[in-house]
Design an enzyme around this catalytic site. Sequence first.
Site, PDB file in Angstrom:
ATOM      1  N   HIS A  78       1.451   3.082  -3.548  1.00 21.32           N
ATOM      2  CA  HIS A  78       1.694   1.983  -2.974  1.00 21.32           C
ATOM      3  C   HIS A  78       2.595   1.159  -3.737  1.00 21.32           C
ATOM      4  CE1 HIS A  78      -1.057   2.460   0.877  1.00 21.32           C
ATOM      5  NE2 HIS A  78      -0.258   3.391   0.531  1.00 21.32           N
ATOM      6  N   GLU A  80       2.472  -2.328  -4.038  1.00 18.79           N
ATOM      7  CA  GLU A  80       1.788  -3.350  -4.513  1.00 18.79           C
ATOM      8  C   GLU A  80       1.045  -2.819  -5.610  1.00 18.79           C
ATOM      9  OE1 GLU A  80       1.070  -3.460   0.133  1.00 18.79           O
ATOM     10  OE2 GLU A  80       1.802  -1.974  -1.639  1.00 18.79           O
ATOM     11  N   CYS A 106      -2.357  -2.698   2.604  1.00 13.86           N
ATOM     12  CA  CYS A 106      -3.414  -1.988   3.242  1.00 13.86           C
ATOM     13  C   CYS A 106      -4.563  -2.425   2.679  1.00 13.86           C
ATOM     14  CB  CYS A 106      -3.087  -0.264   3.155  1.00 13.86           C
ATOM     15  SG  CYS A 106      -3.468   0.050   1.197  1.00 13.86           S
ATOM     16  N   CYS A 109      -5.124  -1.774  -1.079  1.00  7.27           N
ATOM     17  CA  CYS A 109      -4.094  -2.533  -2.054  1.00  7.27           C
ATOM     18  C   CYS A 109      -4.563  -3.920  -1.997  1.00  7.27           C
ATOM     19  CB  CYS A 109      -2.451  -2.547  -1.486  1.00  7.27           C
ATOM     20  SG  CYS A 109      -1.903  -0.997  -2.020  1.00  7.27           S
TER      21      CYS A 109
END
Length: 150
Positions: A78, A80, A106, A109
């Site tokens: 991801h 992040e 999410c 993260c």
Amino acid sequence: MERPDWDSYFMEIAEVVSKRSTCLRRKVGAVLVKDRQILATGYNGTPKGLPHCEQVGCLREKLHVPSGQNHELCRGIHAEQNAVIQAAVNGVSTLGATLYCTHQPCVVCSKILINAGIKRIVYANPYPDKLAQEMLHADTSLELEEFHKK
């Protein structure tokens, strides 16, 4: 053209960063900022040196995995996570930083961002992950806010 405020400026940069994404499902960009200085950026895609999903296809699509479930079935990292990793690789502390992201984090993260010492998260698009929202709101030192274009 009107000069953008700081949140608008960094969110616009996150949007540009998202254009580097190789994910077939969702293009996400993230920018870590501290004292109005960019620390690191990240976008979602496969780890360095591995074939992109654009080349080999999306396992989650093939298996009909709904968004927000079974993150371990994704070849990508991801945005992040990539931003925090880039900061770490370059020896840059994320303690007290703000994350600007095109999408709400999410749960995976969220845990990383909490432990990385992120104090503020500004996101443009909500993500329906109740556990992530609970965790981010439970950390009373962290500010979570949805960005609205001005």
